[in-house]
Design an enzyme around this catalytic site. Structure first.
Site, mmCIF file in Angstrom:
data_model
loop_
_atom_site.group_PDB
_atom_site.id
_atom_site.type_symbol
_atom_site.label_atom_id
_atom_site.label_comp_id
_atom_site.label_asym_id
_atom_site.label_seq_id
_atom_site.Cartn_x
_atom_site.Cartn_y
_atom_site.Cartn_z
ATOM 1 N N HIS A 12 -2.992 2.706 6.619
ATOM 2 C CA HIS A 12 -2.656 1.696 5.616
ATOM 3 C C HIS A 12 -3.107 2.171 4.235
ATOM 4 O O HIS A 12 -4.228 1.911 3.792
ATOM 5 C CB HIS A 12 -3.342 0.370 5.977
ATOM 6 C CG HIS A 12 -2.967 -0.779 5.108
ATOM 7 N ND1 HIS A 12 -3.400 -2.073 5.355
ATOM 8 C CD2 HIS A 12 -2.206 -0.872 3.998
ATOM 9 C CE1 HIS A 12 -2.929 -2.888 4.439
ATOM 10 N NE2 HIS A 12 -2.192 -2.175 3.599
ATOM 11 N N HIS A 14 -1.543 2.628 0.062
ATOM 12 C CA HIS A 14 -0.479 2.332 -0.896
ATOM 13 C C HIS A 14 -0.656 3.184 -2.151
ATOM 14 O O HIS A 14 -1.780 3.520 -2.540
ATOM 15 C CB HIS A 14 -0.509 0.854 -1.321
ATOM 16 C CG HIS A 14 -0.326 -0.122 -0.212
ATOM 17 N ND1 HIS A 14 0.810 -0.159 0.560
ATOM 18 C CD2 HIS A 14 -1.137 -1.128 0.246
ATOM 19 C CE1 HIS A 14 0.698 -1.142 1.447
ATOM 20 N NE2 HIS A 14 -0.477 -1.728 1.287
ATOM 21 N N SER A 79 1.693 -4.997 -3.827
ATOM 22 C CA SER A 79 1.847 -6.077 -4.798
ATOM 23 C C SER A 79 2.989 -5.804 -5.772
ATOM 24 O O SER A 79 3.502 -6.740 -6.399
ATOM 25 C CB SER A 79 0.551 -6.284 -5.575
ATOM 26 O OG SER A 79 0.202 -5.123 -6.318
ATOM 27 N N TYR A 200 -2.181 -12.715 1.291
ATOM 28 C CA TYR A 200 -2.177 -11.641 2.279
ATOM 29 C C TYR A 200 -2.748 -12.126 3.611
ATOM 30 O O TYR A 200 -2.162 -11.909 4.677
ATOM 31 C CB TYR A 200 -3.019 -10.454 1.792
ATOM 32 C CG TYR A 200 -2.355 -9.539 0.780
ATOM 33 C CD1 TYR A 200 -1.214 -9.932 0.071
ATOM 34 C CD2 TYR A 200 -2.883 -8.288 0.515
ATOM 35 C CE1 TYR A 200 -0.637 -9.089 -0.864
ATOM 36 C CE2 TYR A 200 -2.302 -7.433 -0.420
ATOM 37 C CZ TYR A 200 -1.185 -7.835 -1.100
ATOM 38 O OH TYR A 200 -0.606 -6.989 -2.024
ATOM 39 N N HIS A 229 -5.173 -5.944 7.332
ATOM 40 C CA HIS A 229 -6.350 -6.682 6.879
ATOM 41 C C HIS A 229 -7.108 -7.297 8.058
ATOM 42 O O HIS A 229 -7.595 -8.423 8.003
ATOM 43 C CB HIS A 229 -5.942 -7.765 5.870
ATOM 44 C CG HIS A 229 -4.895 -7.293 4.909
ATOM 45 N ND1 HIS A 229 -3.617 -7.804 4.877
ATOM 46 C CD2 HIS A 229 -4.924 -6.308 3.978
ATOM 47 C CE1 HIS A 229 -2.902 -7.166 3.951
ATOM 48 N NE2 HIS A 229 -3.672 -6.249 3.396
ATOM 49 N N GLU A 290 -6.911 0.778 3.337
ATOM 50 C CA GLU A 290 -6.122 0.270 2.205
ATOM 51 C C GLU A 290 -6.684 0.777 0.877
ATOM 52 O O GLU A 290 -6.582 0.119 -0.146
ATOM 53 C CB GLU A 290 -6.049 -1.265 2.208
ATOM 54 C CG GLU A 290 -4.868 -1.818 1.440
ATOM 55 C CD GLU A 290 -4.768 -3.332 1.468
ATOM 56 O OE1 GLU A 290 -3.774 -3.849 0.952
ATOM 57 O OE2 GLU A 290 -5.665 -3.997 2.011
#
Length: 348
Positions: A12, A14, A79, A200, A229, A290
Site C-alpha cells: 500500500h 501512493h 486523495s 477512509y 488501514h 501507506e
C-alpha cells in the site's frame, strides 16, 4: 526468498510526492470544467525522469531503505483521485496521467516499485467504462492490482454496495487478469467526514459490512479485496461482525469472507498491530505502511514515525518468524499473483 530473510513487500503505497507540476496541471483541468478556455492539454504536463527520480529518491526510497522495506506496490495518490470532480472524460484523462507517472517510476526503479492502477471512476457512470484503463495498466504497464473506490461521490455514498451487479464488469476483469483490488476511497467533499481520519476508516468498515451482507464471493470465488488501514473498525469489533453474520444466517466469517478479503498493516501504533495480529488470521494480513501518506509525524511516545509499521510487526509477540514471513512476503505473493510472477521472472 527464504523465510529467514523475507522480501519486505509494502502492498500500500501512493505517489504522494509527485512533482508540483502534476498538481498545477490538475488545478488547470478543474478550472477548465467551468471555463473550457482554461482546459490544459495532456501534452502541457512536462515532468522529466530526473524530476521523478528526485521525488522518489529523497522521499519514499530513502525511507524504504532506512526502515528496511524492499518493494512497494505503488499507485496514484488516493486523495487526488477525486472521482467526484467533473465527468468521466475528466476522470479518464486524470487517471491516465497519474497511472503513467506510476509506471514511469516503476521503470526507473524496477527493483523497488511496481504499479497498481487508479480507475477513471465517475459518479453515476457505468463501471465498465473503466475497463480500457484497467487493461492498459495490466497489459502494457505490468501493473499487479487496482484501487477500487466504493464511493466515487466523495462521501455521499450514491453508488450501490460492492455486492451489487453494478460492479460486476470490474470484477469480471479482475478475475480474468487475476488481480486484486484495494478498496480505497478518495477525498471527502462531505464536511461531516474528515478525509483520512473518518472517510477512509468509515469506508473500510463499510466495505467489509457490505460484503458480509451479500454473497458476492459465490459469484466470484477467486475475487480478492484488500481492505486498507487495518480494516477500519473491523478487527476491533470482530465479535460484532461474527454475531451479525450469525443473525443473518450467513456462514462463519472464516468461510464466508476470509478466502477473499485481506487486511493491511497500516495501523500506526503497537497496540493496534497487536490487536490486528491477534484477531485476524495471519493468512489474511499483508504488510503495508501507506508511506508517505496520511500520518507523517513522529510519535512523541516512541520517538519513531507513526507510519514505520515494520517496527510494530517486528515487535509484536503474536507472530512467529514463519508467520512474519507470510505477512511480509508470502501473503502478498499469493494475493497478487502477477507480482509473484514478476518477482519469479527476476529470480526472486
Amino acid at each position: 526468498m527464504s523465510q529467514a530473510q523475507p522480501l519486505i513487500i509494502d502492498c500500500h503505497g501512493h505517489y504522494t510526492t509527485a512533482p508540483k507540476a502534476l498538481e498545477n496541471w490538475r488545478n488547470q483541468q478543474i478550472a477548465g470544467i467551468k471555463d473550457p478556455a482554461a482546459k490544459p492539454r495532456v501534452a502541457d504536463l512536462k515532468i522529466s525522469d530526473d524530476e521523478l527520480r528526485e521525488s522518489i529518491e529523497t522521499n519514499q526510497l530513502r525511507l524504504m531503505k532506512e526502515r528496511g522495506s524492499d518493494l512497494t506496490i505503488f499507485s496514484p495518490r488516493a486523495s487526488f483521485m477525486a472521482h467526484h470532480i467533473g465527468d468521466f472524460e475528466v476522470s479518464s484523462t486524470w487517471a491516465a496521467i497519474c497511472n503513467e507517472l506510476c509506471f514511469r517510476v516503476s521503470q526507473l526503479f524496477p527493483d523497488h516499485f511496481i504499479g497498481a492502477a487508479m480507475l477513471p471512476q465517475s459518479p453515476g457512470v457505468d463501471p465498465k467504462t473503466c475497463i480500457p484503463e484497467l487493461e492498459k495498466c495490466v497489459k502494457d504497464y505490468g501493473f499487479v492490482g487496482i484501487n477500487l473506490n466504493p464511493d466515487p461521490s466523495g462521501g455521499h455514498w450514491t453508488s450501490p454496495p460492492l455486492t451489487d451487479r453494478h460492479w460486476y464488469p470490474i470484477y469480471e476483469k479482475m478475475v480474468e487478469h487475476d488481480i486484486p483490488a484495494m478498496v480505497h476511497v478518495s477525498t471527502s467533499c462531505n464536511a461531516c467526514f474528515h478525509t483520512t481520519g473518518a472517510h477512509y476508516l468509515n469506508a473500510d468498515t463499510t466495505a467489509f459490512m457490505q460484503c458480509l451482507q451479500g454473497d458476492l464471493f459465490k459469484d466470484f470465488p477467486t475475487l480478492k479485496f484488500i481492505i486498507p488501514h487495518g480494516g477500519g473498525a473491523v478487527p476491533y469489533h470482530w465479535g460484532r461482525f461474527r454475531g451479525l453474520a450469525q443473525e443473518m444466517k450467513k456462514p462463519l466469517l472464516q468461510d464466508h469472507l476470509l478466502n477473499n478479503i485481506f487486511f493491511d498493516t497500516c495501523v500506526y501504533h503497537q497496540l493496534g498491530i497487536d490487536l490486528l495480529t491477534k484477531v485476524i488470521p495471519v493468512d489474511n494480513i499483508l504488510f503495508a505502511s501507506e508511506m508517505i501518506g496520511a500520518v507523517r509525524g513522529v510519535d512523541p511516545e516512541t520517538g519513531h514515525y507513526y507510519d514505520d509499521t515494520k517496527r510494530y510487526v517486528q515487535a509484536t509477540a503474536n507472530l512467529t518468524d514463519e508467520q512474519r514471513y507470510k505477512v511480509y512476503e508470502g501473503n502478498a505473493r499469493r494475493v497478487f499473483p502477477r507480482l509473484d510472477a514478476a518477482l519469479k521472472a527476476k529470480g526472486k
